[in-house]
Design a protein around this motif. Structure first.
Motif, PDB file in Angstrom:
ATOM      1  N   MET A 188      36.247  19.368  13.108  1.00  0.00           N
ATOM      2  CA  MET A 188      35.876  20.347  14.122  1.00  0.00           C
ATOM      3  C   MET A 188      35.387  21.645  13.504  1.00  0.00           C
ATOM      4  O   MET A 188      34.477  22.302  14.024  1.00  0.00           O
ATOM      5  CB  MET A 188      37.071  20.597  15.048  1.00  0.00           C
ATOM      6  N   GLY A 189      35.977  22.024  12.368  1.00  0.00           N
ATOM      7  CA  GLY A 189      35.512  23.218  11.670  1.00  0.00           C
ATOM      8  C   GLY A 189      34.103  23.049  11.145  1.00  0.00           C
ATOM      9  O   GLY A 189      33.298  23.990  11.161  1.00  0.00           O
ATOM     10  N   THR A 190      33.785  21.843  10.682  1.00  0.00           N
ATOM     11  CA  THR A 190      32.423  21.568  10.237  1.00  0.00           C
ATOM     12  C   THR A 190      31.440  21.776  11.377  1.00  0.00           C
ATOM     13  O   THR A 190      30.379  22.388  11.211  1.00  0.00           O
ATOM     14  CB  THR A 190      32.307  20.131   9.698  1.00  0.00           C
ATOM     15  N   SER A 191      31.800  21.306  12.562  1.00  0.00           N
ATOM     16  CA  SER A 191      30.935  21.484  13.724  1.00  0.00           C
ATOM     17  C   SER A 191      30.783  22.955  14.088  1.00  0.00           C
ATOM     18  O   SER A 191      29.686  23.429  14.386  1.00  0.00           O
ATOM     19  CB  SER A 191      31.503  20.716  14.921  1.00  0.00           C
ATOM     20  N   GLU A 192      31.895  23.680  14.036  1.00  0.00           N
ATOM     21  CA  GLU A 192      31.860  25.089  14.439  1.00  0.00           C
ATOM     22  C   GLU A 192      31.009  25.926  13.495  1.00  0.00           C
ATOM     23  O   GLU A 192      30.269  26.812  13.919  1.00  0.00           O
ATOM     24  CB  GLU A 192      33.289  25.647  14.508  1.00  0.00           C
ATOM     25  N   PHE A 193      31.097  25.631  12.193  1.00  0.00           N
ATOM     26  CA  PHE A 193      30.413  26.452  11.198  1.00  0.00           C
ATOM     27  C   PHE A 193      29.036  25.931  10.808  1.00  0.00           C
ATOM     28  O   PHE A 193      28.248  26.652  10.208  1.00  0.00           O
ATOM     29  CB  PHE A 193      31.263  26.558   9.924  1.00  0.00           C
ATOM     30  N   MET A 194      28.734  24.667  11.102  1.00  0.00           N
ATOM     31  CA  MET A 194      27.555  24.042  10.507  1.00  0.00           C
ATOM     32  C   MET A 194      26.246  24.708  10.917  1.00  0.00           C
ATOM     33  O   MET A 194      25.262  24.650  10.176  1.00  0.00           O
ATOM     34  CB  MET A 194      27.504  22.556  10.869  1.00  0.00           C
ATOM     35  N   LEU A 195      26.233  25.360  12.080  1.00  0.00           N
ATOM     36  CA  LEU A 195      24.988  25.973  12.533  1.00  0.00           C
ATOM     37  C   LEU A 195      24.553  27.137  11.647  1.00  0.00           C
ATOM     38  O   LEU A 195      23.388  27.552  11.702  1.00  0.00           O
ATOM     39  CB  LEU A 195      25.120  26.437  13.977  1.00  0.00           C
TER      40      LEU A 195
END
Length: 390
Positions: free
Chosen positions: A15-22
């Motif tokens: 979930m952290g990858t999704s939150e920060f990936m942008l």
């Protein structure tokens, strides 16, 4: 630390990858969806808004559900939102999927925080929080740069598909490692009204406010770090993942150190780390045109941001000790109020100042305000002879 904590950290990593990936995909997404970089940056704010709303809502709605059922349901909803986001050609639809996936993330994290603190002794909340946040920081070290590389090679949509697929092992970890006991009525847990009443505590309000401000500063910079790397420092786009790795490495170190101090010496972390964080933002903004100082300072600021920020969020958990079911949602809300406000303030600064380093100066202003509040609070307590709080 109990092994189930590390299984929860695996899901937090996804979930952290999704939150920060942008942070590494915004330029490509903006070009593909025909919007400006500032508008595309609002995808990060949309995620954070969903987290702010979803954390208390999901925690209240599912407070009597078995933890495993709640966590698994949130993961499946999260995966579905990313599949839709990978398919849509419409920016508005993508924006909605970001909000909904954030609500699922918020529900997961709020329950995970409550579960984590229930698995350890009351005086080890900071250590438990550091394990969960390690999943987030590892996401910035490995997940986010990998997402940027996948996006650069296969398109930004491929990163969304990768996130959806990573939910499979995370879901298996939840199924195998988290107990499924339903919370019974009359088990000593305070009523929902009593837990919501804890929000009136000045100590909790202060901790949430400070945590939100520090996180806003972090996200104001992180969301718009790619233009600083490519435009201000003049580095090729391939350096964006490298710089994100440096930020993530510093974040992991910061949250690890803070996890060992935030239970016993929070005042020391804030007194030393707070001023250093402010100075660091000024130095970063002033030297961003030089690649070597930029990379070094990104690492340092990752360490200081997450060290100070995680300590303040630990304070939220202590201040919300009388709200065992909802306390995790208050900590999640504090984190994500900052994550929602930071990119908005960064986008406003970009539009007004028209220089890529504008969000870094915004971060400095936010940290300055937080330090003034901390100083004024301590002065008021000493003047009135109030005892120091943990």
């Amino acid at each position: 630390m109990p092994f189930p904590l590390y299984l929860l950290a695996l899901a937090v990593f996804v979930m952290g990858t999704s939150e920060f990936m942008l942070a590494g995909l915004i330029p490509a997404a903006a070009a593909d969806l025909d919007v400006t970089i500032g508008v595309a940056g609002l995808l990060t704010s949309a995620f954070a808004v969903g987290m702010v709303v979803g954390a208390p809502l999901m925690a209240a709605f599912a407070r009597r559900w078995p933890p495993r059922l709640t966590l698994l349901g949130c993961l499946l909803a999260f995966a579905g939102c990313h599949a839709i986001g990978a398919l849509t050609p419409d920016f508005s639809v993508l924006l909605v999927t970001r909000v909904l996936s954030a609500v699922a993330t918020a529900g997961f994290l709020a329950v995970a925080l409550s579960t984590a603190t229930a698995l350890v002794a009351p005086e080890r909340k900071g250590r438990a929080l550091s394990v969960l946040l390690a999943g987030t920081t590892i996401a910035t070290v490995a997940g986010v740069p990998a997402g940027a590389l996948i996006g650069g090679a296969l398109g930004w949509r491929a990163t969304f598909w990768a996130i959806a697929l990573l939910c499979i092992p995370a879901a298996l970890g939840v199924i195998l490692g988290i107990p499924n006991e339903r919370r019974a009525h009359g088990d000593g847990t305070p009523t929902l009204r009593a837990e919501l009443g804890v929000l009136a505590s000045p100590r909790l309000i202060l901790a949430m406010t400070l945590g939100a401000m520090i996180n806003a500063a972090t996200f104001a910079v992180l969301t718009f770090l790619a233009p600083v790397v490519t435009e201000t420092a003049g580095l090729p786009e391939v350096w964006v993942p490298v710089v994100l790795v440096m930020f993530g490495g510093g974040s992991f170190l910061g949250v690890t150190i803070a996890g060992r101090l935030s239970d016993r010496r929070p005042g020391l972390v804030l007194a030393v780390g707070g001023p250093l964080l402010l100075v660091g933002w000024v130095v970063l903004a002033s030297t961003a045109a030089c690649p070597v100082p930029l990379i070094v300072m990104v690492f340092v600021q990752g360490m200081l941001s997450f060290g100070v920020g995680s300590t303040l969020i630990t304070r939220v958990l202590y201040a919300a000790a009388d709200a065992p079911s909802m306390g995790g949602s208050y900590a999640t809300a504090a984190l994500n109020i900052g994550a929602a406000a930071g990119p908005v303030l960064g986008a406003i600064a970009l539009a007004g100042w028209r220089v890529p380093t504008a969000p870094i100066w915004v971060a400095g202003m936010l940290v300055t305000t937080a330090l003034v509040i901390i100083g004024a609070t301590r002065f008021a307590r000493r003047r009135h002879g109030a005892p120091a709080t943990r």
